[in-house]
Design a protein around this motif. Structure first.
Motif, mmCIF file in Angstrom:
data_model
loop_
_atom_site.group_PDB
_atom_site.id
_atom_site.type_symbol
_atom_site.label_atom_id
_atom_site.label_comp_id
_atom_site.label_asym_id
_atom_site.label_seq_id
_atom_site.Cartn_x
_atom_site.Cartn_y
_atom_site.Cartn_z
ATOM 1 N N GLU A 40 21.436 28.694 40.367
ATOM 2 C CA GLU A 40 21.257 29.723 39.335
ATOM 3 C C GLU A 40 22.014 31.008 39.658
ATOM 4 N N GLN A 41 22.263 31.265 40.952
ATOM 5 C CA GLN A 41 22.955 32.500 41.353
ATOM 6 C C GLN A 41 24.477 32.377 41.326
ATOM 7 N N LYS A 46 26.970 30.606 36.107
ATOM 8 C CA LYS A 46 26.450 31.595 35.147
ATOM 9 C C LYS A 46 27.424 31.798 33.988
ATOM 10 N N ASN A 47 28.733 31.773 34.311
ATOM 11 C CA ASN A 47 29.759 32.058 33.294
ATOM 12 C C ASN A 47 30.262 30.825 32.548
ATOM 13 N N GLN A 69 16.854 25.897 33.024
ATOM 14 C CA GLN A 69 17.181 27.314 33.091
ATOM 15 C C GLN A 69 18.526 27.596 32.412
ATOM 16 N N ALA A 70 19.514 26.738 32.643
ATOM 17 C CA ALA A 70 20.834 26.906 32.017
ATOM 18 C C ALA A 70 20.715 26.789 30.497
ATOM 19 N N ARG A 71 19.917 25.847 30.040
ATOM 20 C CA ARG A 71 19.720 25.691 28.586
ATOM 21 C C ARG A 71 19.006 26.905 28.004
ATOM 22 N N ALA A 72 18.039 27.455 28.768
ATOM 23 C CA ALA A 72 17.321 28.645 28.309
ATOM 24 C C ALA A 72 18.260 29.846 28.224
ATOM 25 N N ARG A 73 19.302 29.849 29.074
ATOM 26 C CA ARG A 73 20.314 30.913 29.045
ATOM 27 C C ARG A 73 21.278 30.738 27.886
ATOM 28 N N GLY A 74 21.143 29.624 27.159
ATOM 29 C CA GLY A 74 22.025 29.392 26.014
ATOM 30 C C GLY A 74 23.274 28.602 26.345
ATOM 31 N N GLN A 75 23.298 28.005 27.540
ATOM 32 C CA GLN A 75 24.464 27.216 27.916
ATOM 33 C C GLN A 75 24.321 25.770 27.444
#
Length: 194
Positions: A40-41, A46-47, A69-75
């Motif tokens: 996650e870090q 992240k990008n 978590q990545a899906r929750a970030r919109g990825q």
């Protein structure tokens, strides 16, 4: 491949898979959670617009907390479908557990009737599973060559990061000319750039 190299790889593969299977479930969960926090870090993750991940199977490190978590970030997160007859991987967009079916070797993978094929040109990062890794970008998979073929055929090279327990890290993975090197490795101990 010469027989010696084949034997060396087979011995290494068997030994590490046995040792990995021996990790108690509770410890496996704790180590997986630590590794996910390092994933996650990572700036490169992240990008990323689209990340190809994998559904953990057997005693593999559980990356599903990172996937969620990545899906929750919109990825966009993709999972591969294994076409054994054609010896290739086809990624599909992951929309949740309801689009999965049990496939080859009992691995959960996309059901093509319920999933949308991924657009390869969007792929920015790949989380690569395997049996053994070294800190110079070496990776030994399960012996089918699926990932090497998939990665070699991509229109451009994404960020490639191996994901494993630190007990899967060896001094040197036996490499062959077609093996594609990784940019780094994440374990429960952190991120190691190749």
């Amino acid at each position: 491949m010469d027989l010696d190299l084949k034997a060396v790889k087979q011995q290494l593969r068997s030994r590490i898979m046995e040792e990995r299977k021996a990790i108690p479930d509770k410890r496996r969960s704790a180590l997986s959670a630590q590794a996910c926090s390092y994933l996650e870090q990572l700036e490169e993750l992240k990008n990323a617009r689209a990340i190809m991940a994998f559904h953990p199977f057997g005693a593999e490190l559980d990356i599903l907390p990172f996937v969620d978590q990545a899906r929750a970030r919109g990825q966009e997160v993709w999972l591969p479908l294994t076409l054994t007859a054609e010896k290739r991987l086809v990624p599909y967009r992951y929309s949740g557990p309801e689009m999965l079916k049990q496939g080859v070797y009992g691995i959960w993978e996309p059901d093509p009737t319920r999933a949308e094929k991924a657009e390869l040109s969007m792929l920015d990062a790949v989380l690569v599973p395997g049996v053994a890794f070294d800190l110079r970008g070496g990776r030994m998979g399960y012996g089918g060559g699926f990932y090497d073929r998939f990665l070699a055929a991509l229109p451009r090279r994404p960020f490639l990061v191996g994901v494993a327990f630190s007990m899967q890290v060896v001094d040197e993975v036996p490499r062959e000319p077609h093996d594609i090197g990784l940019d780094g490795l994440v374990t429960e101990s952190g991120f190691f750039q190749s």
